[in-house]
Design a protein around this motif. Structure first.
Motif, mmCIF file in Angstrom:
data_model
loop_
_atom_site.group_PDB
_atom_site.id
_atom_site.type_symbol
_atom_site.label_atom_id
_atom_site.label_comp_id
_atom_site.label_asym_id
_atom_site.label_seq_id
_atom_site.Cartn_x
_atom_site.Cartn_y
_atom_site.Cartn_z
ATOM 1 N N UNK A 125 35.615 37.824 4.867
ATOM 2 C CA UNK A 125 36.189 39.727 5.707
ATOM 3 C C UNK A 125 34.954 40.000 4.623
ATOM 4 N N UNK A 126 34.287 39.624 3.659
ATOM 5 C CA UNK A 126 33.141 40.430 3.273
ATOM 6 C C UNK A 126 31.730 39.455 3.761
ATOM 7 N N UNK A 127 31.742 38.212 4.516
ATOM 8 C CA UNK A 127 30.758 37.631 4.743
ATOM 9 C C UNK A 127 30.366 38.226 6.225
ATOM 10 N N UNK A 128 31.692 38.206 7.108
ATOM 11 C CA UNK A 128 31.112 39.557 8.333
ATOM 12 C C UNK A 128 31.259 40.562 8.172
ATOM 13 N N UNK A 129 31.580 41.241 7.122
ATOM 14 C CA UNK A 129 30.870 42.492 6.957
ATOM 15 C C UNK A 129 29.467 42.846 7.279
ATOM 16 N N UNK A 130 29.659 44.250 8.246
ATOM 17 C CA UNK A 130 28.048 44.565 8.264
ATOM 18 C C UNK A 130 27.716 45.307 7.242
ATOM 19 N N UNK A 131 26.357 44.931 6.705
ATOM 20 C CA UNK A 131 25.761 45.763 6.182
ATOM 21 C C UNK A 131 26.740 46.879 5.109
ATOM 22 N N UNK A 132 26.003 47.414 4.552
ATOM 23 C CA UNK A 132 26.910 48.109 2.763
ATOM 24 C C UNK A 132 28.397 48.668 3.383
ATOM 25 N N UNK A 133 29.226 48.546 1.759
ATOM 26 C CA UNK A 133 30.441 48.645 1.798
ATOM 27 C C UNK A 133 31.141 47.814 1.012
ATOM 28 N N UNK A 134 32.207 47.569 0.979
ATOM 29 C CA UNK A 134 33.713 46.998 0.396
ATOM 30 C C UNK A 134 34.837 46.404 0.872
ATOM 31 N N UNK A 135 35.180 45.418 0.109
ATOM 32 C CA UNK A 135 36.126 44.285 0.675
ATOM 33 C C UNK A 135 37.015 44.771 -0.343
ATOM 34 N N UNK A 136 38.963 45.538 -0.082
ATOM 35 C CA UNK A 136 39.448 45.191 -0.890
ATOM 36 C C UNK A 136 40.417 44.441 -1.089
ATOM 37 N N UNK A 137 41.144 43.641 -2.242
ATOM 38 C CA UNK A 137 42.647 43.925 -1.780
ATOM 39 C C UNK A 137 43.687 45.147 -2.312
ATOM 40 N N UNK A 138 44.725 45.043 -1.343
ATOM 41 C CA UNK A 138 45.440 46.181 -0.941
ATOM 42 C C UNK A 138 46.936 45.817 -1.602
ATOM 43 N N UNK A 139 47.832 46.746 -1.648
ATOM 44 C CA UNK A 139 49.143 47.294 -1.534
ATOM 45 C C UNK A 139 49.659 48.118 -1.376
ATOM 46 N N UNK A 140 50.254 47.495 -0.141
ATOM 47 C CA UNK A 140 51.112 49.163 0.746
ATOM 48 C C UNK A 140 51.471 49.760 0.107
ATOM 49 N N UNK A 141 52.127 50.695 0.870
ATOM 50 C CA UNK A 141 53.954 52.074 0.177
ATOM 51 C C UNK A 141 54.802 50.652 -0.117
ATOM 52 N N UNK A 142 54.740 49.146 1.115
ATOM 53 C CA UNK A 142 56.192 48.955 1.179
ATOM 54 C C UNK A 142 55.823 47.481 0.429
ATOM 55 N N UNK A 143 54.428 47.355 0.118
ATOM 56 C CA UNK A 143 54.633 46.766 -1.518
ATOM 57 C C UNK A 143 54.160 45.477 -0.793
ATOM 58 N N UNK A 144 53.879 45.529 0.418
ATOM 59 C CA UNK A 144 52.754 44.044 0.214
ATOM 60 C C UNK A 144 51.099 44.271 0.309
ATOM 61 N N UNK A 145 50.905 43.357 -0.155
ATOM 62 C CA UNK A 145 49.625 43.230 -0.276
ATOM 63 C C UNK A 145 49.021 43.115 1.400
ATOM 64 N N UNK A 146 47.890 43.203 1.138
ATOM 65 C CA UNK A 146 46.564 43.320 2.307
ATOM 66 C C UNK A 146 44.984 42.846 2.092
#
Length: 195
Positions: free
Chosen positions: A117-138
């Protein structure tokens, strides 16, 4: 009271040899400071002038949002890192390792997906590891100043994909920067953010 640039959670050279003191001077000392200064100028005399940064991010629009979100994202990024000599890098453990394995198959698969995901992201930005409200990781990529704190997800880990995060050390080689990033991840801080 105007916002102030928070100090780094370690010395400016503590992330070496993975990220240089010069990179931290440029990224934190110059660019993040500029976001805080511009934000203060934009908010002077407004209802958000004395608000905490996270509230400003959630309520501001336009240039004020961009500067506030970048300041918040960068502060989060610095706290996602820990000097290798102080225990940064390595492998996640406990509940975090279990959550990553449950969602991605194992920690190695999580890293591969994060890197892709980090290598495919074009230009400037961020890659995040997140926890969804239902507890899943994404995983999620955001462009420019976009940040997950404007939504329902809980950020657990972030990597800056802005060139100033690595250009002085790695020129245009985002892959080498990713390799360095894994040597510095503060897995204890990431695990503490899990709900």
């Amino acid at each position: 009271m105007p916002l102030e640039l928070a100090a780094l959670p370690y010395d400016r050279t503590a992330l070496e040899p993975h990220l240089s003191g010069d990179t931290l001077d440029q990224h934190h000392g110059h660019l993040q400071r500029a976001h805080i200064e511009r934000l203060n100028a934009l908010l002077a005399g407004s209802e958000l002038a004395d608000a905490p940064l996270e509230i400003i991010v959630r309520k501001a629009q336009g240039a004020a949002f961009d500067h506030a979100a970048q300041a918040w994202n960068n502060a989060f990024y610095w706290h996602s890192l820990k000097p290798a000599a102080a225990g940064g890098g390595g492998e996640p453990k406990g509940r975090l390792a279990e959550a990553l394995s449950r969602q991605f198959g194992d920690v190695a698969a999580f890293r591969r997906r994060f890197e892709a995901l980090a290598l495919a992201t074009f230009g400037a930005g961020w890659v995040w590891l997140l926890q969804r409200p239902d507890g899943r990781i994404a995983l999620a990529a955001t462009a420019n100043a976009a940040t997950p704190i404007t939504g329902q997800d809980t950020p657990l880990l972030a990597i800056s994909l802005w060139e100033h995060a690595w250009y002085l050390d790695y020129r245009d080689n985002r892959r080498k920067y990713l390799d360095a990033f894994w040597q510095l991840v503060n897995w204890d801080a990431v695990a503490a953010r899990l709900r």
